[in-house]
Design a protein around this motif. Structure first.
Motif, PDB file in Angstrom:
ATOM      1  N   SER A  67       0.812  -1.223  -0.117  1.00  0.00           N
ATOM      2  CA  SER A  67      -0.040  -0.086   0.052  1.00  0.00           C
ATOM      3  C   SER A  67       0.977   1.179   0.139  1.00  0.00           C
ATOM      4  O   SER A  67       2.050   1.041   0.455  1.00  0.00           O
ATOM      5  CB  SER A  67      -0.870   0.160   1.146  1.00  0.00           C
ATOM      6  OG  SER A  67      -1.654  -1.167   1.132  1.00  0.00           O
ATOM      7  N   PRO A  68       0.398   2.294  -0.588  1.00  0.00           N
ATOM      8  CA  PRO A  68       1.217   3.669  -0.704  1.00  0.00           C
ATOM      9  C   PRO A  68       1.208   4.324   0.756  1.00  0.00           C
ATOM     10  O   PRO A  68       0.491   4.098   1.500  1.00  0.00           O
ATOM     11  CB  PRO A  68       0.449   4.420  -1.568  1.00  0.00           C
ATOM     12  CG  PRO A  68      -1.065   3.853  -1.398  1.00  0.00           C
ATOM     13  CD  PRO A  68      -0.762   2.456  -1.339  1.00  0.00           C
ATOM     14  N   GLU A  69       2.407   4.903   0.972  1.00  0.00           N
ATOM     15  CA  GLU A  69       2.938   5.559   2.109  1.00  0.00           C
ATOM     16  C   GLU A  69       1.994   6.972   2.042  1.00  0.00           C
ATOM     17  O   GLU A  69       1.744   7.441   0.999  1.00  0.00           O
ATOM     18  CB  GLU A  69       4.316   5.990   2.204  1.00  0.00           C
ATOM     19  CG  GLU A  69       5.020   4.570   2.313  1.00  0.00           C
ATOM     20  CD  GLU A  69       6.523   4.836   2.454  1.00  0.00           C
ATOM     21  OE1 GLU A  69       6.731   6.023   2.574  1.00  0.00           O
ATOM     22  OE2 GLU A  69       7.340   3.910   2.749  1.00  0.00           O
ATOM     23  N   ILE A  70       1.785   7.457   3.263  1.00  0.00           N
ATOM     24  CA  ILE A  70       0.935   8.557   3.199  1.00  0.00           C
ATOM     25  C   ILE A  70       1.462   9.896   2.555  1.00  0.00           C
ATOM     26  O   ILE A  70       0.863  10.818   1.849  1.00  0.00           O
ATOM     27  CB  ILE A  70       0.803   9.318   4.836  1.00  0.00           C
ATOM     28  CG1 ILE A  70      -0.315  10.247   4.771  1.00  0.00           C
ATOM     29  CG2 ILE A  70       2.046   9.749   5.368  1.00  0.00           C
ATOM     30  CD1 ILE A  70      -1.584   9.741   4.558  1.00  0.00           C
ATOM     31  N   ARG A  71       2.952   9.883   2.622  1.00  0.00           N
ATOM     32  CA  ARG A  71       3.384  10.904   1.729  1.00  0.00           C
ATOM     33  C   ARG A  71       3.254  11.044   0.173  1.00  0.00           C
ATOM     34  O   ARG A  71       3.128  11.732  -0.572  1.00  0.00           O
ATOM     35  CB  ARG A  71       5.150  10.963   2.044  1.00  0.00           C
ATOM     36  CG  ARG A  71       5.800  12.228   1.869  1.00  0.00           C
ATOM     37  CD  ARG A  71       5.039  13.445   2.633  1.00  0.00           C
ATOM     38  NE  ARG A  71       5.977  14.837   2.509  1.00  0.00           N
ATOM     39  CZ  ARG A  71       5.346  15.889   3.129  1.00  0.00           C
ATOM     40  NH1 ARG A  71       3.915  15.973   3.509  1.00  0.00           N
ATOM     41  NH2 ARG A  71       6.086  16.873   2.968  1.00  0.00           N
ATOM     42  N   GLU A  72       3.463   9.557  -0.392  1.00  0.00           N
ATOM     43  CA  GLU A  72       2.752   9.535  -1.694  1.00  0.00           C
ATOM     44  C   GLU A  72       1.535   9.753  -2.124  1.00  0.00           C
ATOM     45  O   GLU A  72       1.254  10.636  -3.039  1.00  0.00           O
ATOM     46  CB  GLU A  72       3.134   7.946  -2.067  1.00  0.00           C
ATOM     47  CG  GLU A  72       4.478   7.265  -1.943  1.00  0.00           C
ATOM     48  CD  GLU A  72       4.569   5.929  -1.988  1.00  0.00           C
ATOM     49  OE1 GLU A  72       3.576   5.274  -2.524  1.00  0.00           O
ATOM     50  OE2 GLU A  72       5.667   4.996  -1.602  1.00  0.00           O
ATOM     51  N   VAL A  73       0.397   9.497  -1.115  1.00  0.00           N
ATOM     52  CA  VAL A  73      -0.955  10.026  -1.333  1.00  0.00           C
ATOM     53  C   VAL A  73      -0.938  11.531  -1.389  1.00  0.00           C
ATOM     54  O   VAL A  73      -1.506  12.109  -1.958  1.00  0.00           O
ATOM     55  CB  VAL A  73      -1.554   9.501  -0.076  1.00  0.00           C
ATOM     56  CG1 VAL A  73      -3.115  10.193  -0.282  1.00  0.00           C
ATOM     57  CG2 VAL A  73      -1.700   8.094  -0.367  1.00  0.00           C
ATOM     58  N   GLU A  74      -0.150  12.139  -0.458  1.00  0.00           N
ATOM     59  CA  GLU A  74      -0.153  13.749  -0.264  1.00  0.00           C
ATOM     60  C   GLU A  74       0.234  14.222  -1.483  1.00  0.00           C
ATOM     61  O   GLU A  74      -0.304  15.184  -1.930  1.00  0.00           O
ATOM     62  CB  GLU A  74       0.395  13.931   0.970  1.00  0.00           C
ATOM     63  CG  GLU A  74       0.038  13.794   2.122  1.00  0.00           C
ATOM     64  CD  GLU A  74       0.739  13.949   3.664  1.00  0.00           C
ATOM     65  OE1 GLU A  74       0.033  14.200   4.719  1.00  0.00           O
ATOM     66  OE2 GLU A  74       1.886  14.133   3.527  1.00  0.00           O
ATOM     67  N   ALA A  75       1.381  13.730  -1.964  1.00  0.00           N
ATOM     68  CA  ALA A  75       2.066  14.246  -3.184  1.00  0.00           C
ATOM     69  C   ALA A  75       1.193  14.159  -4.404  1.00  0.00           C
ATOM     70  O   ALA A  75       0.983  15.175  -5.329  1.00  0.00           O
ATOM     71  CB  ALA A  75       3.534  13.582  -3.508  1.00  0.00           C
ATOM     72  N   PHE A  76       0.554  13.012  -4.532  1.00  0.00           N
ATOM     73  CA  PHE A  76      -0.374  12.747  -5.793  1.00  0.00           C
ATOM     74  C   PHE A  76      -1.563  13.594  -5.485  1.00  0.00           C
ATOM     75  O   PHE A  76      -2.216  14.449  -6.482  1.00  0.00           O
ATOM     76  CB  PHE A  76      -0.842  11.482  -5.746  1.00  0.00           C
ATOM     77  CG  PHE A  76      -2.196  11.367  -6.668  1.00  0.00           C
ATOM     78  CD1 PHE A  76      -1.890  11.099  -8.093  1.00  0.00           C
ATOM     79  CD2 PHE A  76      -3.173  10.835  -6.289  1.00  0.00           C
ATOM     80  CE1 PHE A  76      -2.791  11.058  -8.967  1.00  0.00           C
ATOM     81  CE2 PHE A  76      -4.515  10.787  -7.149  1.00  0.00           C
ATOM     82  CZ  PHE A  76      -4.016  10.913  -8.585  1.00  0.00           C
ATOM     83  N   LEU A  77      -2.190  13.779  -4.284  1.00  0.00           N
ATOM     84  CA  LEU A  77      -3.265  14.676  -3.979  1.00  0.00           C
ATOM     85  C   LEU A  77      -2.936  16.399  -4.329  1.00  0.00           C
ATOM     86  O   LEU A  77      -3.635  17.083  -4.996  1.00  0.00           O
ATOM     87  CB  LEU A  77      -3.925  14.620  -2.856  1.00  0.00           C
ATOM     88  CG  LEU A  77      -4.612  13.358  -2.277  1.00  0.00           C
ATOM     89  CD1 LEU A  77      -4.890  13.222  -0.988  1.00  0.00           C
ATOM     90  CD2 LEU A  77      -5.809  13.274  -3.308  1.00  0.00           C
ATOM     91  N   ALA A  78      -1.832  16.707  -4.075  1.00  0.00           N
ATOM     92  CA  ALA A  78      -1.301  18.037  -4.402  1.00  0.00           C
ATOM     93  C   ALA A  78      -1.306  18.273  -5.566  1.00  0.00           C
ATOM     94  O   ALA A  78      -1.594  19.297  -6.383  1.00  0.00           O
ATOM     95  CB  ALA A  78      -0.111  18.406  -3.410  1.00  0.00           C
ATOM     96  N   LEU A  79      -0.660  17.247  -6.386  1.00  0.00           N
ATOM     97  CA  LEU A  79      -0.307  17.262  -7.706  1.00  0.00           C
ATOM     98  C   LEU A  79      -1.544  17.549  -8.883  1.00  0.00           C
ATOM     99  O   LEU A  79      -1.838  18.061  -9.570  1.00  0.00           O
ATOM    100  CB  LEU A  79       0.642  16.308  -8.403  1.00  0.00           C
ATOM    101  CG  LEU A  79       1.185  16.322  -9.745  1.00  0.00           C
ATOM    102  CD1 LEU A  79       1.719  17.908  -9.916  1.00  0.00           C
ATOM    103  CD2 LEU A  79       2.096  14.969 -10.240  1.00  0.00           C
ATOM    104  N   ALA A  80      -2.523  16.802  -8.146  1.00  0.00           N
ATOM    105  CA  ALA A  80      -3.947  16.664  -8.832  1.00  0.00           C
ATOM    106  C   ALA A  80      -4.604  17.910  -8.691  1.00  0.00           C
ATOM    107  O   ALA A  80      -5.351  18.231  -9.590  1.00  0.00           O
ATOM    108  CB  ALA A  80      -4.656  15.394  -8.328  1.00  0.00           C
TER     109      ALA A  80
END
Length: 303
Positions: A3-16
């Motif tokens: 599963s993705p780490e929280i920082r990966e999720v935050e980076a994807f959401l910010a970029l999106a």
């Protein structure tokens, strides 16, 4: 991969949301290259491209759009759960910033006093919010909760206690021909330009404060636009138009050059306590409970 780490999720959401690598990095206080690295890791976990990047633009792939739609509410729920846990661990201590439009009425002051008696470890700060931007301070995190004029239709806001049901009055200059009337009906508004609000307030909210049609579908002339209540009252006094106000506000701002004429045929005005859905805390819930205990609430929101 797992599963993705929280920082990966935050980076994807910010970029999106930013659709720009540098701005996404600035938002998370990390480098642009780190955003790219986290995105590549996220895409490796998913097994497909989530973002398309050219020399001119950044955009989500259809899969990226689907993932963003699913991840954003889940991430908000996670943040809310963590905030709630932290707040609960500290009790209701800290600072509660309460926004208000216009004036703080007796019901709200009674609720603040009750809240402070119940939770002396929490400091309350009362912040006036712009008449022309009732929801902006909440969405910009400038206040934790706010007392605003209804209606509220924002998806990211929670409408809590609804209170202060009041009949409306029409503020007119002492020189206006309506000034000698004992009362008016909503249909009379077709003969009087209404001063309305400019700025960031949503269209539906501005229309509620200054409707364009009477209940009988007669056109109400549009008057000047204002940003503050004081600006509106100054134009009323100059006989540039009229304003709809509830009776307590009319009484509070009573002045010799303005007459407040009772008005029938329009829905009563209401105040509501609102807060951001993603930033609900124990402090906000405790204040909402104090507002209910102070006897300010009515039987449900108006429809």
């Amino acid at each position: 991969m797992g599963s993705p780490e929280i920082r990966e999720v935050e980076a994807f959401l910010a970029l999106a949301e930013e659709l720009h690598f540098r701005r996404a990095g600035e938002r998370l206080h990390i480098s642009q290259s780190r955003i790219s690295q986290l995105l590549r890791t996220m895409e490796s976990r998913v097994g497909a491209r989530l973002v398309e990047r050219t020399s001119r633009r950044v955009r989500l792939t259809p899969l990226g759009e689907m993932l963003f739609a699913d991840l954003r509410p889940a991430y908000n729920s996670l943040q809310t759960a963590l905030d709630t846990a932290r707040t609960t661990a500290r009790g209701v201590g800290g600072l509660l910033r309460i926004g208000f439009q216009g004036t703080v009425n007796d019901h709200v002051m009674k609720a603040i006093a009750l809240f402070q008696n119940r939770h002396p470890e929490c400091t309350t700060e009362i912040v006036e919010i712009p008449f022309s931007d009732p929801f902006g301070p909440l969405q910009r995190h400038e206040v934790d909760t706010a007392v605003v004029l209804l209606p509220v239709e924002e998806d990211d806001l929670v409408l809590g206690q609804v209170f202060s049901k009041q009949p409306q009055a029409l503020a007119v200059s002492v020189h206006h021909r309506f000034a000698s009337h004992a009362s008016l009906t909503a249909e009379d508004l077709a003969e009087c330009p209404l001063i309305s609000v400019r700025g960031a307030a949503p269209e539906y909210w501005r229309r509620a404060q200054a409707p364009s049609l009477t209940p009988g579908d007669r056109v109400i002339p549009a008057g000047p636009l204002v940003s503050t209540l004081q600006e509106g009252l100054a134009l009323v006094a100059a006989d540039r138009g009229a304003m709809l106000l509830c009776h307590p506000t009319a009484e509070y701002y009573g002045r010799r050059d303005i007459i407040f004429v009772p008005l029938t045929g329009l829905e009563d005005s209401f105040l509501g306590l609102v807060w951001r859905r993603s930033h609900e805390t124990a402090r906000v819930r405790a204040f909402s409970q104090a507002l209910a205990a102070a006897g300010a609430t009515i039987d449900g929101p108006p429809h």
